[in-house]
Write a protein that holds these residues in place. Sequence first.
Motif, mmCIF file in Angstrom:
data_model
loop_
_atom_site.group_PDB
_atom_site.id
_atom_site.type_symbol
_atom_site.label_atom_id
_atom_site.label_comp_id
_atom_site.label_asym_id
_atom_site.label_seq_id
_atom_site.Cartn_x
_atom_site.Cartn_y
_atom_site.Cartn_z
ATOM 1 N N ARG A 181 0.833 -1.202 0.000
ATOM 2 C CA ARG A 181 0.000 0.000 0.000
ATOM 3 C C ARG A 181 0.872 1.258 0.000
ATOM 4 O O ARG A 181 0.414 2.327 -0.422
ATOM 5 N N HIS A 182 2.110 1.148 0.443
ATOM 6 C CA HIS A 182 3.003 2.304 0.428
ATOM 7 C C HIS A 182 3.365 2.713 -0.993
ATOM 8 O O HIS A 182 3.838 3.831 -1.217
ATOM 9 N N HIS A 183 3.167 1.824 -1.967
ATOM 10 C CA HIS A 183 3.388 2.213 -3.368
ATOM 11 C C HIS A 183 2.402 3.296 -3.803
ATOM 12 O O HIS A 183 2.680 4.052 -4.728
ATOM 13 N N TRP A 184 1.243 3.318 -3.190
ATOM 14 C CA TRP A 184 0.142 4.151 -3.679
ATOM 15 C C TRP A 184 0.309 5.638 -3.356
ATOM 16 O O TRP A 184 -0.319 6.479 -3.985
ATOM 17 N N GLY A 185 1.096 5.934 -2.339
ATOM 18 C CA GLY A 185 1.206 7.317 -1.884
ATOM 19 C C GLY A 185 0.062 7.744 -1.000
ATOM 20 O O GLY A 185 0.043 8.884 -0.510
ATOM 21 N N THR A 186 -0.895 6.853 -0.775
ATOM 22 C CA THR A 186 -2.061 7.141 0.065
ATOM 23 C C THR A 186 -1.867 6.648 1.490
ATOM 24 O O THR A 186 -2.695 6.936 2.360
ATOM 25 N N ASP A 187 -0.792 5.907 1.728
ATOM 26 C CA ASP A 187 -0.574 5.271 3.022
ATOM 27 C C ASP A 187 0.724 5.758 3.645
ATOM 28 O O ASP A 187 1.725 5.979 2.950
ATOM 29 N N LEU A 188 0.701 5.923 4.949
ATOM 30 C CA LEU A 188 1.849 6.439 5.656
ATOM 31 C C LEU A 188 1.898 5.880 7.070
ATOM 32 O O LEU A 188 0.865 5.507 7.637
ATOM 33 N N ASP A 189 3.103 5.813 7.605
ATOM 34 C CA ASP A 189 3.312 5.431 9.000
ATOM 35 C C ASP A 189 3.568 6.709 9.780
ATOM 36 O O ASP A 189 4.372 7.559 9.351
ATOM 37 N N VAL A 190 2.908 6.844 10.928
ATOM 38 C CA VAL A 190 3.015 8.092 11.687
ATOM 39 C C VAL A 190 3.450 7.823 13.126
ATOM 40 O O VAL A 190 3.256 6.726 13.657
ATOM 41 N N TYR A 191 4.025 8.862 13.731
ATOM 42 C CA TYR A 191 4.456 8.778 15.130
ATOM 43 C C TYR A 191 4.472 10.172 15.739
ATOM 44 O O TYR A 191 4.382 11.171 15.021
ATOM 45 N N ASP A 192 4.566 10.227 17.052
ATOM 46 C CA ASP A 192 4.656 11.496 17.776
ATOM 47 C C ASP A 192 6.135 11.738 18.073
ATOM 48 O O ASP A 192 6.689 11.183 19.017
ATOM 49 N N ARG A 193 6.755 12.550 17.237
ATOM 50 C CA ARG A 193 8.213 12.708 17.311
ATOM 51 C C ARG A 193 8.703 13.215 18.667
ATOM 52 O O ARG A 193 9.634 12.623 19.244
ATOM 53 N N PRO A 194 8.139 14.321 19.221
ATOM 54 C CA PRO A 194 8.676 14.817 20.498
ATOM 55 C C PRO A 194 8.603 13.784 21.618
ATOM 56 O O PRO A 194 9.558 13.649 22.396
ATOM 57 N N ARG A 195 7.498 13.045 21.685
ATOM 58 C CA ARG A 195 7.376 12.055 22.765
ATOM 59 C C ARG A 195 8.333 10.881 22.565
ATOM 60 O O ARG A 195 8.837 10.316 23.537
ATOM 61 N N VAL A 196 8.576 10.501 21.315
ATOM 62 C CA VAL A 196 9.555 9.443 21.060
ATOM 63 C C VAL A 196 10.954 9.931 21.422
ATOM 64 O O VAL A 196 11.737 9.212 22.053
ATOM 65 N N GLU A 197 11.284 11.173 21.052
ATOM 66 C CA GLU A 197 12.601 11.716 21.349
ATOM 67 C C GLU A 197 12.841 11.815 22.850
ATOM 68 O O GLU A 197 13.982 11.647 23.317
ATOM 69 N N GLN A 198 11.786 12.067 23.621
ATOM 70 C CA GLN A 198 11.920 12.150 25.075
ATOM 71 C C GLN A 198 12.366 10.828 25.693
ATOM 72 O O GLN A 198 12.969 10.808 26.767
ATOM 73 N N THR A 199 12.075 9.726 25.018
ATOM 74 C CA THR A 199 12.476 8.419 25.550
ATOM 75 C C THR A 199 13.959 8.153 25.350
ATOM 76 O O THR A 199 14.535 7.263 25.997
#
Length: 233
Positions: free
Chosen positions: A105-123
């Motif tokens: 599905r990532h071929h389509w450009g309609t799908d993405l993986d997301v995260y909360d960058r500041p909270r991940v960086e805090q770890t």
Amino acid sequence: MILIGHVLGTNASHLCEAQDGHRLEVRTFNAFQSMQRAAQIDKIDINIASGFRDFTRQLLIWNNKWQGLRPLYSASGKLLDPATLTPEEKLHAILTWSALPGGSRHHWGTDLDVYDRPRVEQTGQKLQLVPAEYAENGPCFALNQWLDRFAADFGFYRPYQQYTGGVSAEPWHLSFQPVAEQMQNAMSCDALNDCLLRQDIEGKEVVLNQLPTIYHRYILNQGTLTERDNFTR
């Protein structure tokens, strides 16, 4: 107009620059920006971990996993020993976490993986894209809850919300439904078969022999759990 190359990941003409070098389909990016701004009001910082991935990149991931250059995991995250797996078991172990080239599905450009960058960086830890990061006490738990409530308002849904015997659960994976449905409707098992016949893909014989099953179980993600699947759990 959707072309078969857009679906198979061999044509990127439908994309635009999105964030941090990631690309998305144009309407998907516009919707993502609207969702991102709304989340910021609630102090949720939605960032893209992965967007468009072309056929060549997906093929490299596949071949490396088949050759043992990347680890294989069960659906529950247990490390597997490739030497103990039959070609069919290796096939399904890879597909649990990584899409078949041409079938992502990532071929389509309609799908993405997301995260909360500041909270991940805090770890102080690097993002792994594992379910524990989106579960309670994980750095992306607040994001996960926010998406449960509001993602649909912007046209997004999570195609891998639960593991049903196909692709493993991926709470980080979003799909822009209005365009993703058009992409899926333009896809066909025959087109994928024709594409793979021309490629140097590891395990080609077993892949092509099982392609109708792969298409139903993993690409359409309509797999069902059976006793035979227990080795991947």
